[in-house]
Design an enzyme around this catalytic site. Sequence first.
Site, mmCIF file in Angstrom:
data_model
loop_
_atom_site.group_PDB
_atom_site.id
_atom_site.type_symbol
_atom_site.label_atom_id
_atom_site.label_comp_id
_atom_site.label_asym_id
_atom_site.label_seq_id
_atom_site.Cartn_x
_atom_site.Cartn_y
_atom_site.Cartn_z
ATOM 1 C CG ASP A 31 -2.096 0.906 1.122
ATOM 2 O OD1 ASP A 31 -3.230 0.413 1.239
ATOM 3 O OD2 ASP A 31 -1.903 2.128 0.909
ATOM 4 C CE1 TYR A 141 -13.441 3.885 -8.752
ATOM 5 C CE2 TYR A 141 -15.829 3.992 -8.776
ATOM 6 C CZ TYR A 141 -14.663 3.390 -8.357
ATOM 7 O OH TYR A 141 -14.725 2.286 -7.542
HETATM 8 N N1 UFG Z 1 -25.513 11.772 -0.776
HETATM 9 C C1 UFG Z 1 -26.156 12.882 -0.261
HETATM 10 N N2 UFG Z 1 -25.441 13.721 0.542
HETATM 11 C C2 UFG Z 1 -24.137 13.507 0.862
HETATM 12 C C3 UFG Z 1 -23.499 12.358 0.346
HETATM 13 C C4 UFG Z 1 -24.223 11.510 -0.474
HETATM 14 O O1 UFG Z 1 -27.337 13.132 -0.523
HETATM 15 O O2 UFG Z 1 -23.553 14.330 1.588
HETATM 16 C C5 UFG Z 1 -26.271 10.863 -1.639
HETATM 17 C C6 UFG Z 1 -25.672 10.736 -3.021
HETATM 18 O O3 UFG Z 1 -26.162 11.762 -3.859
HETATM 19 C C7 UFG Z 1 -26.150 9.338 -3.414
HETATM 20 C C8 UFG Z 1 -26.199 8.566 -2.094
HETATM 21 O O4 UFG Z 1 -26.221 9.576 -1.076
HETATM 22 O O5 UFG Z 1 -27.442 9.413 -3.931
HETATM 23 C C9 UFG Z 1 -24.987 7.687 -1.883
HETATM 24 O O6 UFG Z 1 -23.811 8.454 -2.114
HETATM 25 P P1 UFG Z 1 -22.359 7.939 -1.779
HETATM 26 O O7 UFG Z 1 -21.411 9.042 -2.124
HETATM 27 O O8 UFG Z 1 -22.308 7.390 -0.400
HETATM 28 O O9 UFG Z 1 -22.156 6.711 -2.763
HETATM 29 P P2 UFG Z 1 -22.256 6.655 -4.372
HETATM 30 O O10 UFG Z 1 -23.542 5.936 -4.652
HETATM 31 O O11 UFG Z 1 -22.073 7.951 -5.017
HETATM 32 O O12 UFG Z 1 -20.947 5.855 -4.733
HETATM 33 C C10 UFG Z 1 -20.841 4.502 -4.603
HETATM 34 C C11 UFG Z 1 -19.383 4.107 -4.400
HETATM 35 C C12 UFG Z 1 -18.586 4.385 -5.640
HETATM 36 C C13 UFG Z 1 -19.243 3.733 -6.807
HETATM 37 C C14 UFG Z 1 -20.659 4.198 -6.931
HETATM 38 C C15 UFG Z 1 -21.366 3.533 -8.074
HETATM 39 O O13 UFG Z 1 -18.835 4.804 -3.311
HETATM 40 O O14 UFG Z 1 -17.285 3.885 -5.478
HETATM 41 O O15 UFG Z 1 -21.360 3.901 -5.744
HETATM 42 O O16 UFG Z 1 -22.183 4.492 -8.675
HETATM 43 F F1 UFG Z 1 -18.599 4.047 -7.935
#
Ligand code: UFG
Length: 323
Positions: A31, A141
């Site tokens: 890592d 990504y």
């Molecule tokens: N969200 C909010 N407020 C925040 C953070 C997130 O409303 O402060 C929402 C996002 O818009 C989304 C949901 O919560 O609708 C989940 O968001 P995350 O950032 O926790 O996760 P993601 O779905 O964006 O991302 C995950 C993985 C990525 C992967 C992706 C696939 O972390 O590695 O799913 O689309 F690529």
Amino acid sequence: MNILIIGGAGYIGSHQVKMMLDYHNNVIVLDNLNTGYQEMVDHKAKFIKGDIRDYDLVCSILKNENIDVVMHFAALSLVGVSMSQPSEYYDNNVVGMLNLLNCMKDCNVNKIVFSSTAAVYGEQTKMPIDEDALTNPTNPYGETKLAMEKMIKWFDEAYGIKYVTLRYFNVAGASFDSTLGELHNPETHLIPIILQVALNQREYLGVFGDDYDTNDGTCIRDYIHVEDLCMAHKLAVDYLFETNKSNYFNLGYGHGFSVMEMIEAARKVTSHAIPLKIEARRAGDPALLIASNDKAKKVLHWNPQYDDIELIINSAYQFYLKR
Ligand code: UFG
């Protein structure tokens, strides 16, 4: 078995290290600590600080440690950052994978378990998403992960490197002894941010859009506990040795929760009001992402244990409380 876990100081990798040690394997961790934490690596593993793009280093580990299988968790993984810094994402993820596969080919190591993502699917209309869905990433990504998937496939065709690719949906939660968990800087993921509000480290949660085509207008995701995810990786290693075949699987529970439902569950777990503000949509967020996990259950004999959203949130909450 001698296992090289690349990215073993990260959130998921560190859980995997512990699990593979628990199954009496010899574990070597590589890592670069750019986003990982050495303190998260179980002391029974051998830790080597270095980069996946370092040919001499990776080859020396594969040979000297007599590696049987590689588990690859070392990727940059923030969708939003990848939009503004695609160059870093291609370099770390795609160039890193090319170097790793070249090292494996040159050192005769021919088995790999690879962390991919639901982001390879992009926007889909049919839910749940099964492995036959067309891939169509909507951000760099997801593009880099898809490029890495394809690269392994051609290395298998040409050099016989066998792989299991695992496409994660939303990985969440922490180890039940509260020693390992999710630490990102900056934090962008929903559950850690909700819990920062619960721990009074943030005033409110910004909800990114409430006008999606879902029940309550907020995005729906399939949240999977990190320990269930790691068990699928362990089964993937078994599969490679039992069948010597390549394959790929989705990992999720097959149902989802909206952002509003996540907040409600976190309120129950933490007894905190968790104030929120509705904000603009975040670029690149699909409305709905739910995995079909039939293939993983059938072929890997994966039997997830922690499909309980309050349990998942609570495991993360206990980890943050302990820190
Ligand atoms: N969200 C909010 N407020 C925040 C953070 C997130 O409303 O402060 C929402 C996002 O818009 C989304 C949901 O919560 O609708 C989940 O968001 P995350 O950032 O926790 O996760 P993601 O779905 O964006 O991302 C995950 C993985 C990525 C992967 C992706 C696939 O972390 O590695 O799913 O689309 F690529």
